[in-house]
Design an enzyme around this catalytic site. Structure first.
Site, PDB file in Angstrom:
ATOM      1  NE  ARG A 188      44.852  43.192  44.872  1.00  0.00           N
ATOM      2  CZ  ARG A 188      45.593  43.665  45.850  1.00  0.00           C
ATOM      3  NH1 ARG A 188      45.036  44.330  46.848  1.00  0.00           N
ATOM      4  NH2 ARG A 188      46.888  43.501  45.856  1.00  0.00           N
TER       5      ARG A 188
ATOM      6  CB  THR B 208      41.776  50.912  40.256  1.00  0.00           C
ATOM      7  OG1 THR B 208      41.401  49.574  39.886  1.00  0.00           O
ATOM      8  CG2 THR B 208      41.884  51.760  39.012  1.00  0.00           C
TER       9      THR B 208
ATOM     10  CG  ASP C 180      49.954  37.294  43.564  1.00  0.00           C
ATOM     11  OD1 ASP C 180      49.658  38.341  42.978  1.00  0.00           O
ATOM     12  OD2 ASP C 180      49.249  36.253  43.504  1.00  0.00           O
TER      13      ASP C 180
ATOM     14  CG  ASP D   1      51.592  35.261  40.715  1.00  0.00           C
ATOM     15  OD1 ASP D   1      50.880  34.761  39.822  1.00  0.00           O
ATOM     16  OD2 ASP D   1      51.902  36.462  40.755  1.00  0.00           O
TER      17      ASP D   1
HETATM   18  C1  PRP Z   1      44.243  38.216  45.139  1.00  0.00           C
HETATM   19  C2  PRP Z   1      43.610  37.378  46.230  1.00  0.00           C
HETATM   20  C3  PRP Z   1      42.288  38.021  46.405  1.00  0.00           C
HETATM   21  C4  PRP Z   1      42.593  39.459  46.156  1.00  0.00           C
HETATM   22  C5  PRP Z   1      42.599  40.160  47.474  1.00  0.00           C
HETATM   23  O1  PRP Z   1      43.724  37.885  43.918  1.00  0.00           O
HETATM   24  O2  PRP Z   1      43.520  36.012  45.881  1.00  0.00           O
HETATM   25  O3  PRP Z   1      41.319  37.539  45.499  1.00  0.00           O
HETATM   26  O4  PRP Z   1      43.862  39.529  45.533  1.00  0.00           O
HETATM   27  O5  PRP Z   1      42.788  41.502  47.331  1.00  0.00           O
HETATM   28  P1  PRP Z   1      41.683  42.589  47.733  1.00  0.00           P
HETATM   29  O6  PRP Z   1      41.167  42.222  49.069  1.00  0.00           O
HETATM   30  O7  PRP Z   1      42.474  43.874  47.727  1.00  0.00           O
HETATM   31  O8  PRP Z   1      40.627  42.576  46.675  1.00  0.00           O
HETATM   32  P2  PRP Z   1      44.360  38.392  42.537  1.00  0.00           P
HETATM   33  O9  PRP Z   1      43.716  39.643  42.098  1.00  0.00           O
HETATM   34  O10 PRP Z   1      45.850  38.472  42.691  1.00  0.00           O
HETATM   35  O11 PRP Z   1      43.908  37.255  41.543  1.00  0.00           O
HETATM   36  P3  PRP Z   1      44.395  35.727  41.483  1.00  0.00           P
HETATM   37  O12 PRP Z   1      43.793  35.021  42.648  1.00  0.00           O
HETATM   38  O13 PRP Z   1      43.847  35.258  40.199  1.00  0.00           O
HETATM   39  O14 PRP Z   1      45.891  35.720  41.547  1.00  0.00           O
HETATM   40  N1  URA Z   2      46.552  39.527  47.028  1.00  0.00           N
HETATM   41  C1  URA Z   2      47.548  38.682  47.331  1.00  0.00           C
HETATM   42  O1  URA Z   2      47.663  37.607  46.748  1.00  0.00           O
HETATM   43  N2  URA Z   2      48.413  39.055  48.282  1.00  0.00           N
HETATM   44  C2  URA Z   2      48.298  40.206  48.963  1.00  0.00           C
HETATM   45  O2  URA Z   2      49.127  40.502  49.837  1.00  0.00           O
HETATM   46  C3  URA Z   2      47.251  41.079  48.620  1.00  0.00           C
HETATM   47  C4  URA Z   2      46.372  40.691  47.658  1.00  0.00           C
END
Ligand code: PRP
Ligand code: URA
Length: 653
Positions: A548, A552, A644, A647
């Protein structure tokens, strides 16, 4: 959305020779549908309502208008949707060519009004007004109301001694060729089955001597299309207004579906930019002008969207030149005269498929949106619409006639708005002991399943706790993933096998593990994978890389690798968090553009905002979640959530 895998992007202009060849290919692809509408309208109305030259010219002009209105951002050719065949024919029967044309202009005006309303109030209200339970039966009516025409064109509605066997042979041959191309056609051929069917049927008709070439001999090489103009060719009348205009409601729903599909094909969200208001405006102005000139309504429709998907040529320059070629074709007298000699039998052959094909599309809308016909509400809406639409109902209000089809649309919309929802009155069926037992462990709505189990709740509480360390967190994500998989497989189809226990031979059931694919969204989705492959170890695994954008909150794509036979598989998309829904929806859109049909989305925690978005953008995808939380905070994190997920799984913060 990221750029899709296109050969020519929306604003790319190819070198001249390539440009001309690609534009001619585009004309070839749109040609079948564009000439079929006038021919079939005339045949159904028993009079000349539309002419092929005017249809070609107005589709070209309409496409250029659409390109202007959409600021050159939406690459699609405009033509007349098959949905207009019945209303235009009925309109002409009721009030002559002028009546049909005024109806067409009104369709254009309705599109423009809706475009203006959307500019102020957004587009959500359209879906409420026209849900699948109204649109599906409406499309079925459009197709089936012409069924008797197809039969008489084939020539099998008379006494056996009067049957014209040459005609029947040509019709069946045309039908078979069209059907085989639909079934087996590859690449470009797959999008022009009707054109190939008509051409083959025509050649056979020439060989059997049933084509009358007089119009071709009489035609000049160049001729001015026979424009039908208000006040000059006819005195405008509103008598057929309510026969033709309400069809705009159906084609507008088709418009939204087509632009959603086109957005996926070109990797840009057209509903946002140039915006649904502009795409509708383009269709509306194009249709209004077509009505003024005596052409059929001009809208975006499925076949022309597929051309872009199939050829991967999305250049508006190519489409614009195709439009100019179509206008020029309309002035080639000899050419359009040849087209006008296509015998009825050939038309009957394609209509046999086409009208049914339209009706089946209505069924598809119902099935893909999982319209539940165990609910009396849905049964009432569909039944009343079908009977009114097909039963020949007509109400004359002064000089204006409301046709059965329009009545069906109006009644469908009203019933859908005012009939109470099932939850209020169907408790008798829902509250069986069996259902109660089932609901103890899950909370279900139409396409959302929330696991509701003490063990899951227990695991979730440890997972959410900020004191939980990486090792335990990782294990828990996998375990809850396994529970989600267990629930998502509750409707899996099993195969019969014979086995022998140490005691006796029995008939048993097995899962065909080879039918499934797991697609974690990187990174965090991989954490769930562990649990799923423990229970279905033979599923194939793909990866969708996406993160994400922190400002945005929109997803950014960076990787996509899925099993080569993904289309054939049932796919479980995995991501622990469904927050705004951006990542999940975009991942699913990518899969759909690869042709995947059967998709479920599994997450640990969902926010109501994400669920709403997913249900709107992908109503056919069922969401399985271990928890439905309160809301999103201002940073797009789920509250209370777990922080997160990526993480915490990988210990990166
Ligand atoms: C997190 C999560 C989803 C996304 C959800 O990923 O694992 O993929 O956010 O958010 P949304 O519904 O608003 O799109 P992130 O972007 O943190 O990437 P990562 O899994 O690599 O940490
Ligand atoms: N992605 C995450 O990992 N946690 C949240 O709460 C939202 C998006």
């Amino acid at each position: 959305m990221k750029e899709a895998n296109l050969i020519l992007d929306v604003n790319e202009k190819p070198p001249v020779l390539k440009w001309i060849i690609l534009a001619l290919q585009h004309v070839f692809a749109m040609f079948g549908a564009t000439i079929l509408v006038p021919i079939l309208v005339n045949s159904a109305a028993g009079q000349t309502v539309l002419t092929i030259p005017v249809a070609l010219v107005t589709s070209g002009i309409g496409t250029l208008i659409y390109i202007l209105c959409t600021k050159g951002k939406s690459p699609v050719y405009l033509g007349s949707s098959f949905a207009f065949i019945t209303p235009l024919a009925l309109g002409a029967i009721k009030a002559g060519v002028g009546g049909a044309m005024v109806g067409t202009m009104l369709v254009g005006i309705i599109y423009v009004i809706v475009a203006i309303i959307i500019s102020f109030f957004g587009k959500d209200w359209i879906k409420k007004l026209l849900p699948p339970i109204v649109i599906g039966p409406m499309i079925m009516i459009i197709g089936l109301s012409l069924a008797s025409n197809a039969v008489s064109e084939i020539g099998i509605s008379s006494d056996i001694t009067a049957i014209d066997y040459k005609g029947v042979i040509v019709a069946l041959f045309t039908f078979l060729v069209t059907a085989v191309v639909m079934l087996k056609g590859k690449g470009f051929f797959r999008i022009i089955p009707f054109l190939i069917g008509i051409t083959s049927g025509y050649i056979l008709a020439v060989i059997l001597g049933i084509v009358d070439f007089t119009p071709v001999l009489e035609a000049t090489f160049f001729s001015l299309p026979n424009f039908v103009l208000p006040f000059i060719s006819y005195t405008p009348t509103l008598a057929a207004a309510l026969t033709v205009a309400p069809i705009a409601l159906v084609t507008m729903a088709e418009h939204i579906g087509d632009h959603t599909a086109l957005s996926t094909i070109i990797g840009k969200d057209l509903l946002k930019e140039p915006g649904l208001n502009r795409t509708l405006l383009g269709d509306g102005v194009a249709t209004f002008i077509a009505g003024i000139l005596g052409g059929p309504a001009n809208t975006t429709y499925g076949e022309n969207t597929s051309v872009v998907g199939m050829t991967k040529i999305a250049s508006v320059w190519v489409i614009g030149l195709a439009a100019i070629f179509a206008i020029m074709l309309g002035f080639l007298g000899k050419f359009t005269a040849i087209v006008s000699t296509i015998p009825n039998a050939v038309l009957g052959g394609v209509s046999l498929l086409l009208y049914g094909f339209i009706a089946v599309n209505g069924l598809k809308v119902l099935i893909e949106n999982k319209v539940d016909f165990t609910k009396s509400r849905n049964v009432i809406i569909a039944s009343s619409m079908l009977v009114l639409g097909l039963g020949g109902a007509v109400i004359n209000v002064s000089t204006v006639a409301v046709s059965g089809m329009s009545l069906a649309a109006i009644i469908g919309i009203l019933l859908n708005l005012f009939l109470p929802n099932e939850k209020d009155n169907d408790n008798i069926v829902e509250n069986t002991e069996e259902k109660e037992e089932e609901n103890k462990n899950t909370e279900k709505t139409d396409n959302l399943v929330v696991l509701n189990h003490p063990l899951v709740e227990h695991k979730l509480s440890i997972l959410r706790d900020k004191k939980t360390g990486t090792k335990e967190f990782r294990e828990l994500v996998g375990e809850i993933g396994m529970f989600l998989c267990y629930e998502a497989m509750s409707d899996a189809k099993l195969e019969d096998v014979k086995i022998e226990t140490p005691i006796k031979k029995i008939d048993a059931k097995r899962l065909d593990e080879d039918k499934y694919a797991f697609l974690p969204i990187l990174r965090a989705g991989t954490g769930m994978l562990d649990g799923l492959i423990k229970v279905i170890p033979n599923a194939k695994i793909g990866h969708i890389g996406m993160y994400r954008n922190e400002e945005t909150l929109e997803p950014v794509r960076y990787f996509f690798k899925v099993p080569s036979d993904i289309k054939e598989r049932e796919v479980l998309v995995l991501d622990p968090m469904l927050a705004t829904g951006g990542s999940g929806c975009d991942a699913i859109a990518q899969l759909k553009s690869e042709g995947v049909k059967n998709i479920k989305f599994l997450c640990l925690i969902a926010a109501p905002e994400g669920v709403e978005r997913m249900q709107k953008e992908h109503p056919d995808v069922k969401i399985y979640t271990a928890a439905l939380d309160e809301k999103l905070n201002e940073n797009g994190y789920i509250v209370p959530g777990l922080g997160d997920a990526g993480d915490r799984i990988f210990g990166t913060k």
